[in-house]
Design a protein around this motif. Structure first.
Motif, PDB file in Angstrom:
ATOM      1  N   VAL A 278       0.806  -1.226   0.141  1.00  0.00           N
ATOM      2  CA  VAL A 278      -0.040   0.090  -0.036  1.00  0.00           C
ATOM      3  C   VAL A 278       0.789   1.264  -0.020  1.00  0.00           C
ATOM      4  CG1 VAL A 278      -1.559   1.121   1.377  1.00  0.00           C
ATOM      5  CG2 VAL A 278      -1.962  -1.106   0.782  1.00  0.00           C
ATOM      6  N   GLU A 279       1.847   1.394   0.871  1.00  0.00           N
ATOM      7  CA  GLU A 279       2.698   2.392   0.922  1.00  0.00           C
ATOM      8  C   GLU A 279       3.439   2.597  -0.500  1.00  0.00           C
ATOM      9  OE1 GLU A 279       2.575   4.692   3.290  1.00  0.00           O
ATOM     10  OE2 GLU A 279       1.265   3.223   4.831  1.00  0.00           O
ATOM     11  N   ALA A 280       3.982   1.606  -0.898  1.00  0.00           N
ATOM     12  CA  ALA A 280       4.709   1.637  -2.329  1.00  0.00           C
ATOM     13  C   ALA A 280       3.815   2.375  -3.352  1.00  0.00           C
ATOM     14  CB  ALA A 280       5.665   0.488  -2.575  1.00  0.00           C
ATOM     15  N   ALA A 281       2.601   1.731  -3.364  1.00  0.00           N
ATOM     16  CA  ALA A 281       1.552   2.158  -4.598  1.00  0.00           C
ATOM     17  C   ALA A 281       1.373   3.410  -4.318  1.00  0.00           C
ATOM     18  CB  ALA A 281       0.507   1.194  -4.407  1.00  0.00           C
ATOM     19  N   THR A 282       1.112   4.087  -3.055  1.00  0.00           N
ATOM     20  CA  THR A 282       0.509   5.290  -2.561  1.00  0.00           C
ATOM     21  C   THR A 282       1.801   6.339  -3.371  1.00  0.00           C
ATOM     22  OG1 THR A 282      -0.491   4.795  -0.816  1.00  0.00           O
ATOM     23  CG2 THR A 282       0.193   7.079  -1.073  1.00  0.00           C
ATOM     24  N   ARG A 283       3.064   5.822  -3.085  1.00  0.00           N
ATOM     25  CA  ARG A 283       4.165   6.798  -3.175  1.00  0.00           C
ATOM     26  C   ARG A 283       4.418   6.538  -5.000  1.00  0.00           C
ATOM     27  NH1 ARG A 283       7.381   4.635   0.233  1.00  0.00           N
ATOM     28  NH2 ARG A 283       8.310   3.018  -1.298  1.00  0.00           N
ATOM     29  N   THR A 284       4.121   5.571  -5.673  1.00  0.00           N
ATOM     30  CA  THR A 284       4.307   5.583  -7.179  1.00  0.00           C
ATOM     31  C   THR A 284       3.143   6.238  -7.802  1.00  0.00           C
ATOM     32  OG1 THR A 284       4.920   3.096  -6.968  1.00  0.00           O
ATOM     33  CG2 THR A 284       3.959   3.969  -9.151  1.00  0.00           C
TER      34      THR A 284
ATOM     35  N   LYS B 287     -11.605  -2.196  -1.050  1.00  0.00           N
ATOM     36  CA  LYS B 287     -11.472  -1.697   0.215  1.00  0.00           C
ATOM     37  C   LYS B 287      -9.938  -1.126   0.179  1.00  0.00           C
ATOM     38  CE  LYS B 287     -12.830  -2.174   5.089  1.00  0.00           C
ATOM     39  NZ  LYS B 287     -11.881  -2.635   6.086  1.00  0.00           N
ATOM     40  N   THR B 288      -9.043  -1.786  -0.055  1.00  0.00           N
ATOM     41  CA  THR B 288      -7.574  -1.654  -0.267  1.00  0.00           C
ATOM     42  C   THR B 288      -7.376  -0.396  -1.093  1.00  0.00           C
ATOM     43  OG1 THR B 288      -7.168  -3.891   0.405  1.00  0.00           O
ATOM     44  CG2 THR B 288      -5.395  -2.279  -0.552  1.00  0.00           C
ATOM     45  N   ALA B 289      -8.051  -0.360  -2.337  1.00  0.00           N
ATOM     46  CA  ALA B 289      -8.072   0.570  -3.372  1.00  0.00           C
ATOM     47  C   ALA B 289      -8.485   1.965  -2.957  1.00  0.00           C
ATOM     48  CB  ALA B 289      -8.753  -0.034  -4.645  1.00  0.00           C
ATOM     49  N   TYR B 290      -9.615   2.219  -2.032  1.00  0.00           N
ATOM     50  CA  TYR B 290      -9.956   3.365  -1.553  1.00  0.00           C
ATOM     51  C   TYR B 290      -9.119   3.899  -0.521  1.00  0.00           C
ATOM     52  CZ  TYR B 290     -14.421   3.800  -4.117  1.00  0.00           C
ATOM     53  OH  TYR B 290     -15.379   3.917  -5.383  1.00  0.00           O
TER      54      TYR B 290
ATOM     55  N   ASP C  43      -7.479  -0.692  -9.791  1.00  0.00           N
ATOM     56  CA  ASP C  43      -6.366   0.248 -10.274  1.00  0.00           C
ATOM     57  C   ASP C  43      -6.998   1.796 -10.227  1.00  0.00           C
ATOM     58  OD1 ASP C  43      -4.101  -1.725 -10.836  1.00  0.00           O
ATOM     59  OD2 ASP C  43      -5.358  -1.965 -12.563  1.00  0.00           O
ATOM     60  N   VAL C  44      -8.137   1.914 -10.896  1.00  0.00           N
ATOM     61  CA  VAL C  44      -8.494   3.264 -11.165  1.00  0.00           C
ATOM     62  C   VAL C  44      -9.043   4.075  -9.974  1.00  0.00           C
ATOM     63  CG1 VAL C  44     -10.997   2.660 -12.141  1.00  0.00           C
ATOM     64  CG2 VAL C  44      -9.857   4.856 -12.732  1.00  0.00           C
TER      65      VAL C  44
ATOM     66  N   ALA D 244      -7.719   3.313  -6.927  1.00  0.00           N
ATOM     67  CA  ALA D 244      -6.326   3.760  -6.169  1.00  0.00           C
ATOM     68  C   ALA D 244      -5.909   5.028  -6.697  1.00  0.00           C
ATOM     69  CB  ALA D 244      -5.408   2.848  -6.279  1.00  0.00           C
ATOM     70  N   ASP D 245      -6.024   5.205  -8.348  1.00  0.00           N
ATOM     71  CA  ASP D 245      -5.535   6.611  -8.978  1.00  0.00           C
ATOM     72  C   ASP D 245      -6.554   7.635  -8.683  1.00  0.00           C
ATOM     73  OD1 ASP D 245      -3.885   7.997 -10.377  1.00  0.00           O
ATOM     74  OD2 ASP D 245      -4.957   7.176 -12.191  1.00  0.00           O
ATOM     75  N   ASN D 246      -7.317   7.609  -7.546  1.00  0.00           N
ATOM     76  CA  ASN D 246      -8.292   8.673  -7.535  1.00  0.00           C
ATOM     77  C   ASN D 246      -9.135   8.922  -8.671  1.00  0.00           C
ATOM     78  OD1 ASN D 246      -9.644  10.759  -5.986  1.00  0.00           O
ATOM     79  ND2 ASN D 246      -8.256  12.346  -6.300  1.00  0.00           N
ATOM     80  N   THR D 247      -9.441   8.016  -9.128  1.00  0.00           N
ATOM     81  CA  THR D 247     -10.526   7.795 -10.470  1.00  0.00           C
ATOM     82  C   THR D 247      -9.856   8.557 -11.551  1.00  0.00           C
ATOM     83  OG1 THR D 247     -11.933   9.438  -9.445  1.00  0.00           O
ATOM     84  CG2 THR D 247     -12.241   7.311  -8.821  1.00  0.00           C
ATOM     85  N   SER D 248      -8.591   8.789 -11.839  1.00  0.00           N
ATOM     86  CA  SER D 248      -8.054   9.500 -13.112  1.00  0.00           C
ATOM     87  C   SER D 248      -8.419  11.192 -12.757  1.00  0.00           C
ATOM     88  CB  SER D 248      -8.703   9.038 -14.195  1.00  0.00           C
ATOM     89  OG  SER D 248      -8.603   7.854 -14.528  1.00  0.00           O
ATOM     90  N   ALA D 249      -8.693  11.644 -11.548  1.00  0.00           N
ATOM     91  CA  ALA D 249      -9.057  13.049 -11.314  1.00  0.00           C
ATOM     92  C   ALA D 249      -7.798  13.849 -11.701  1.00  0.00           C
ATOM     93  CB  ALA D 249      -9.446  13.273  -9.945  1.00  0.00           C
ATOM     94  N   ALA D 250      -7.890  15.039 -12.453  1.00  0.00           N
ATOM     95  CA  ALA D 250      -6.833  15.722 -12.755  1.00  0.00           C
ATOM     96  C   ALA D 250      -7.074  17.162 -12.601  1.00  0.00           C
ATOM     97  CB  ALA D 250      -6.097  15.357 -14.412  1.00  0.00           C
ATOM     98  N   ARG D 251      -8.157  17.514 -13.410  1.00  0.00           N
ATOM     99  CA  ARG D 251      -8.733  18.989 -13.221  1.00  0.00           C
ATOM    100  C   ARG D 251     -10.106  19.035 -13.385  1.00  0.00           C
ATOM    101  NH1 ARG D 251      -3.884  19.195 -12.665  1.00  0.00           N
ATOM    102  NH2 ARG D 251      -2.475  20.398 -13.700  1.00  0.00           N
ATOM    103  N   PHE D 252     -10.840  20.015 -12.695  1.00  0.00           N
ATOM    104  CA  PHE D 252     -12.210  20.101 -13.148  1.00  0.00           C
ATOM    105  C   PHE D 252     -12.793  21.563 -13.098  1.00  0.00           C
ATOM    106  CE2 PHE D 252     -13.534  21.546  -8.514  1.00  0.00           C
ATOM    107  CZ  PHE D 252     -12.306  21.003  -7.922  1.00  0.00           C
ATOM    108  N   ALA D 253     -13.773  21.578 -13.630  1.00  0.00           N
ATOM    109  CA  ALA D 253     -14.298  23.088 -14.151  1.00  0.00           C
ATOM    110  C   ALA D 253     -15.775  23.007 -13.871  1.00  0.00           C
ATOM    111  CB  ALA D 253     -13.926  23.538 -15.573  1.00  0.00           C
TER     112      ALA D 253
END
Ligand code: OOG
Ligand code: MG
Length: 266
Positions: A12-18, A41-44, A159-160, A162-171
């Motif tokens: 979990v720690e390594a994935a977060t850092r990556t 659960k681990t992904a969230y 995967d998605v 864990a990656d905060n659902t691809s969030a990048a920008r929002f308007a």
């Protein structure tokens, strides 16, 4: 039984850092599930650690929640057939009229959305669409710029997440429209790129009713002991496919009764 490669449990720690470094350095990575296994659960939990690290290291703050894969179009496009949620950070907000610098991202795509604002708390389990509908005070046209950190936007459900659902920008359009007199199921949505209509939809593309998506969110959060506070901004999820963007593109979403919003890419 034939010999198989048994995937290792995720670190979990390594994935977060990556994920943190991939986003910071605009570098794409391979999906974790290529080589390891982890549950939702681990992904969230990874998503939460990632966002906490971003809040700490980038001096930003959480300003709302987002839903993803709430439309059939998006579920088909991404081959993931369940909704997901993520977290919105203040530093990722693009104000109305502000340009979007495409070069700050890996391979951004933009998608048409509706944002809603709650005026009452929603705590699951058991939140009904009717309770969610009553809690939605305002709605506006919105757009999300997604930028999966995974190569070619290839990922599984975990995967998605864990990656905060691809969030990048929002308007989000600055004019908030009271939702009480708007049926968010029947509003028409037109998505345009450089003056050409790219796609159209109705509000019902979002799980039949954006209120259903908000109820889903409240009930999903309850699985993690969390809830939706009054005054929360929620992006309800894309109504149609996301499209790639390049500098010079001008993207507009128009939602009947709510107005329109334009994003200029540079
Ligand atoms: C996942 C995020 C999906 C939406 O609105 O459906 C999403 C992705 O497509 O990369 O934000
Ligand atoms: Mg989205």
């Amino acid at each position: 039984m034939s010999a198989t490669n048994v995937a290792a449990p995720i670190d979990v720690e390594a994935a977060t850092r990556t994920l943190f470094e991939a986003q910071r350095d605009r570098r794409e990575i391979e999906p974790f599930t290529d080589t390891s296994t982890f549950d939702e659960k681990t992904a969230y939990a990874i998503q939460k650690k990632l966002v906490t690290k971003q809040v700490e290291q980038e001096a930003t703050r959480i300003v709302g929640l987002k839903l993803g894969l709430t439309s059939e179009a998006k579920q088909k496009q991404m081959s993931v057939h369940e909704p997901i949620y993520g977290i919105l950070l203040d530093s990722r907000y693009v104000g109305e009229g502000e340009p979007l610098a495409v070069s700050t991202l890996i391979h951004p795509k933009v998608e048409p959305e509706i944002a809603v604002f709650t005026s009452a708390p929603l705590r699951g389990p058991g939140v009904t669409p009717d309770q969610a509908r009553k809690a939605i005070a305002f709605a506006t046209p919105a757009m999300e710029v997604i930028d999966s950190r995974y190569k070619d936007f290839r990922f599984t459900l975990t995967d998605v997440i864990a990656d905060n659902t691809s969030a990048a920008r929002f308007a989000i359009a600055s004019r908030r429209v009271p939702a009480a007199n708007v049926d968010l199921r029947t509003v028409g949505v037109v998505f345009e790129k450089n003056g050409e209509v790219v796609s159209t939809a109705a509000g019902a593309a979002i799980l039949g009713d954006p209120a259903n998506a908000v109820a889903w969110l409240a009930n999903k959060l309850a699985e993690h002991g969390e809830s939706i506070a009054a005054g929360t901004t929620i992006m309800a999820g894309a109504l149609t496919d996301a499209i790639a963007i390049a500098p010079g593109d001008v993207i507009t979403v128009t939602v009947a009764q709510l107005g329109s919003l334009t994003l200029r890419c540079v």
